[in-house]
Motif scaffolding. Sequence first.
Motif, PDB file in Angstrom:
ATOM      1  N   TYR A  37       1.182  -0.421  -5.755  1.00 31.45           N
ATOM      2  CA  TYR A  37       0.483  -0.663  -7.026  1.00 31.45           C
ATOM      3  C   TYR A  37      -0.781   0.191  -7.119  1.00 31.45           C
ATOM      4  O   TYR A  37      -1.060   0.799  -8.161  1.00 31.45           O
ATOM      5  CB  TYR A  37       0.144  -2.140  -7.140  1.00 31.45           C
ATOM      6  N   SER A  76       4.122  -2.166 -14.027  1.00 29.60           N
ATOM      7  CA  SER A  76       3.687  -2.740 -12.755  1.00 29.60           C
ATOM      8  C   SER A  76       2.604  -3.805 -12.947  1.00 29.60           C
ATOM      9  O   SER A  76       2.575  -4.806 -12.220  1.00 29.60           O
ATOM     10  CB  SER A  76       3.185  -1.637 -11.813  1.00 29.60           C
ATOM     11  N   LEU A 284       7.900  -1.476  -8.933  1.00 30.97           N
ATOM     12  CA  LEU A 284       7.023  -0.929  -7.904  1.00 30.97           C
ATOM     13  C   LEU A 284       7.254   0.553  -7.651  1.00 30.97           C
ATOM     14  O   LEU A 284       6.303   1.351  -7.629  1.00 30.97           O
ATOM     15  CB  LEU A 284       7.227  -1.693  -6.583  1.00 30.97           C
TER      16      LEU A 284
END
Length: 312
Positions: A37, A76, A284
């Motif tokens: 992230y 995300s 991700l």
Amino acid sequence: MTGFNLTPSDPSTFILNGIPGLEAAHIWISVPFSTFYTISLLGNFMVLFVVSKEQTLHKPMFLLLCMLALTDIGLSTCVVPKALSIFWFCSKDITVDGCLTQMFFLNAVAATQSAILVTMAFDRYVAICDPLRYTTILTNARIAKLGLVGLIRAVLLILPVPLVLRRLPFCTNRVIPHTYCEPIAVMKMSCGDTRVNRTYTLVTLLVIIGLDLTLIALSYGLIIRAILRLSSKKAHKKALNTCTAHICVMLMSYTPFLFSALTHRFGQGIAAHVHILLANLYVLVPPMFNTIIYGVKTKELRDKVGKYTCRI
């Protein structure tokens, strides 16, 4: 702590259970989650910053790359912060409205990203098959309009899903075995008839992904035909090289999404934690690698990013 309750006492809340069967490893699982992230945010914000600062990058291709970066950030961010709060603090509670809001934004952003990938395929088609008219066909204004059309399509098709789900009754056990509010997982908690909801979500998925993949395949079919007409092998290689980044990003985006969607609906024999991990890969991995792929394959962008990073 309320995060440890398996049945919420408040009827307006759900419980997101994280990754079933791997609760003991949540802290370790959070390491790649947070790492991916962070890299994703840094990479995508860097692209947005560099393109906004460099006048020479104010071109259709880089405008599309900025749109892709925005959807990657949104994709995300819809999932990872809440997932990390589950892993780190056992903060599993989420309100019904919060759950449905997360569901809407996640799926709307994904649908918008799919439309952007179609526009990128069209960009490559014009660049290779009609290069002399590229600047007149694909202007920044036209790219912005195509992006807006993709966003409007996503909102109109996705919005009915949470709105209809909001009106359904939910059973006492409101535990979602997932890190985020996935439509099918939420429907399974309803005590009402969800056949219409299930049919609509499946049809919407087939319409969006089916149509977009068809348009992309058509674009690349025309591109391949144009490349085969070139006499020089060097010209073949150069033309194909301009499509490499887009092909890699498409494979990175569609493969985990389709695999996760199909296994969730038809892979009953697959363990629950495998379903959840596959679903999380989609939010991700592509957001982290998309900018890396374009940064490596696009010299103009790579040079400008290098200019700014060398100043730090």
